[in-house]
Design a protein around this motif. Sequence first.
Motif, PDB file in Angstrom:
ATOM      1  N   UNK A 136       0.787  -1.223   0.000  1.00  0.00           N
ATOM      2  CA  UNK A 136       0.000   0.000   0.000  1.00  0.00           C
ATOM      3  C   UNK A 136       0.817   1.270   0.000  1.00  0.00           C
ATOM      4  N   UNK A 137       2.115   1.170  -0.303  1.00  0.00           N
ATOM      5  CA  UNK A 137       2.951   2.373  -0.333  1.00  0.00           C
ATOM      6  C   UNK A 137       2.780   3.116  -1.654  1.00  0.00           C
ATOM      7  N   UNK A 138       3.275   4.344  -1.675  1.00  0.00           N
ATOM      8  CA  UNK A 138       3.190   5.147  -2.901  1.00  0.00           C
ATOM      9  C   UNK A 138       3.997   4.489  -4.020  1.00  0.00           C
ATOM     10  N   UNK A 139       3.515   4.669  -5.236  1.00  0.00           N
ATOM     11  CA  UNK A 139       4.167   4.032  -6.379  1.00  0.00           C
ATOM     12  C   UNK A 139       5.599   4.475  -6.571  1.00  0.00           C
ATOM     13  N   UNK A 140       5.900   5.772  -6.261  1.00  0.00           N
ATOM     14  CA  UNK A 140       7.267   6.245  -6.485  1.00  0.00           C
ATOM     15  C   UNK A 140       8.247   5.598  -5.509  1.00  0.00           C
ATOM     16  N   UNK A 141       7.762   5.245  -4.294  1.00  0.00           N
ATOM     17  CA  UNK A 141       8.643   4.563  -3.337  1.00  0.00           C
ATOM     18  C   UNK A 141       8.984   3.163  -3.827  1.00  0.00           C
ATOM     19  N   UNK A 142       7.986   2.461  -4.341  1.00  0.00           N
ATOM     20  CA  UNK A 142       8.254   1.119  -4.866  1.00  0.00           C
ATOM     21  C   UNK A 142       9.136   1.199  -6.104  1.00  0.00           C
ATOM     22  N   UNK A 143       8.967   2.276  -6.894  1.00  0.00           N
ATOM     23  CA  UNK A 143       9.827   2.463  -8.058  1.00  0.00           C
ATOM     24  C   UNK A 143      11.283   2.603  -7.627  1.00  0.00           C
ATOM     25  N   UNK A 144      11.498   3.353  -6.528  1.00  0.00           N
ATOM     26  CA  UNK A 144      12.859   3.492  -6.009  1.00  0.00           C
ATOM     27  C   UNK A 144      13.453   2.132  -5.665  1.00  0.00           C
ATOM     28  N   UNK A 145      12.636   1.285  -5.021  1.00  0.00           N
ATOM     29  CA  UNK A 145      13.109  -0.050  -4.652  1.00  0.00           C
ATOM     30  C   UNK A 145      13.436  -0.865  -5.903  1.00  0.00           C
ATOM     31  N   UNK A 146      12.518  -0.834  -6.858  1.00  0.00           N
ATOM     32  CA  UNK A 146      12.699  -1.625  -8.078  1.00  0.00           C
ATOM     33  C   UNK A 146      13.906  -1.162  -8.879  1.00  0.00           C
TER      34      UNK A 146
END
Length: 589
Positions: free
Chosen positions: A259-269
């Motif tokens: 449920x985190x913001x998409x940009x945070x998951x993008x950073x991880x990816x």
Amino acid sequence: MSGKVIKVSGPLVVAEGLADAAVSEVVRVGKQRLVGEILNMTEDTASIQVYEETAGLGPGAVVETTGSSLSVELGPGLLESIYDGIQRPLTEIRELTGHTIARGVDIPALNRTKLWEFVPTVAPGDRVEPGDVIGTVQETSAIVHKIMVPQGVSGTVGAIQKGSFTVEDTVAMIKADDGRERAVTMMQKWPVRKGRPYVKKFMPDKPLSTGQRVIDTLFPLAKGGTAAVPGPFGSGKTVVQHALAKWSDVDVVVYIGCGERGNEMTDVLMEFPELTDPHTGEPLMKRTVLIANTSDMPVAAREASIYTGITIAEYFRDMGYDVAVIADSTSRWAEALREMSGRLEEMPGEEGYPAYLASRLAQFYERAGLVECVGSDGRRGSLTAIGAVSPPGGDTSEPVSQATMRIVKVFWGLDASLAYARHFPAINWLTSYSLYVDTLKDWFDANIGAQFMKQREETMSILQQEASLQEIVKLVGQDSLGPFDRLTLETAKMIREDFLQQNAFVDIDNFSSYDRQFKLLGLILDYDKLCRAALEKGADMEKLFRIPAREKIGRAKVVPPEEYEKEYTRIAQEMKEQIDEITAGGEEL
């Protein structure tokens, strides 16, 4: 068996005509065959949470049961993969449907065509039980994947072959005691809401080394333990969890973006494939599984993502590995619970959360632990659960934070004021705690030194004294304090700035070994002791605060790893000589 939809309320679908269905059974809804799970049954009417967007779905749509519960596929191919909350491979979906997930897409979690090199570890005629390792696959350069006998299967190994196989190919035949033969593949399935079995659970007795000084020294986490990272927006929860994923001395990391913001998951990816694993020198993704369920994805799948991630983690734990599950964040997961509970018209608890919030959180964290794995070789594995909590407005008195604090044994309380002051990690040393300190004492005494825990106690005492003195300073000013209280403030400042503060962007400072932490903190505490002894003999306070060695202590944390031992010894010697010189001058006066 099939039924008909009679009501649609967002992700909640009510269907009738499903008298023979069971709670937790997976169903397919509508023409697009949307994935759903039965939450409860009333006679022949089922309430179903759908894990995909339900726009366009209406009464009369067909609901088909599958006869199985929500399960994950376990086998070679998990590592380096990126899944959504119900283990659909996002990379393959993008190749098939583009940058958005098409509804009803049905792609297996594990690649059915890729060949894996299977190497047997047992021979025909050997007796095997559930959990025994029958072969290995070099899944990545960092991890050897152990192929285990599935639960409920035991007997004598018949044919077993070496070579390249897909996850669906039969690699061994096991003849059961009743004479029937069972084909074993490299893949097995497991229901996500059911914890995988183990022989025995032990009290965690070894620390999880993170390389973060404020964690390892002041608030250590044990391998197989549980921790929460609460903090308001912008306090660095995700940064702390990234550091834990990179530097923790575990074999496998399962990162759940819930449920985190998409940009945070993008950073991880984007970052994880480029980060170098400090333990193997390989890319960090070689030992990582990512579960990406962003805030714009269906809310029901957010609730399932936590269980998907921890089930995959348990599977690697059963191989005898040390595994860390990092969930970011459990608050978003709890919000998904609240939304589904409201749509089910259940009696709300505090702040609208369901009454079973605490028990659901406990079910998640209780799946962590140091265990003896199922299997005849007695191997041990650990699963460490670290959950971020995002309380609205940073108020940790809200239900999710309070329920989490009652369950976990380590609490790293993040402070927005520290983050705004650029003090990272922004863990507040006055509100955080670790209940593993006593159980880890024996390990620290045996491996680091008997003085390590004593140093920790002295450090916490100085920081607490500083907090009390700051109240006086705010009222009457620093000049009203005596020399010993002034020294306490100076030492506390050194602890905060020269020890606890750590720069993730400086290669030398982003990781600190236990020995280096021990010696660096020893320098600061030795300075405090020598200065107190000098003040008692009449030494000049201002001169003690301005000695050249103190500046060198401030730079000590960026001394190259191969030089720090000699350099710290040199600084300690210079510090003693300079303080002795000031003391001698004070005695002459």
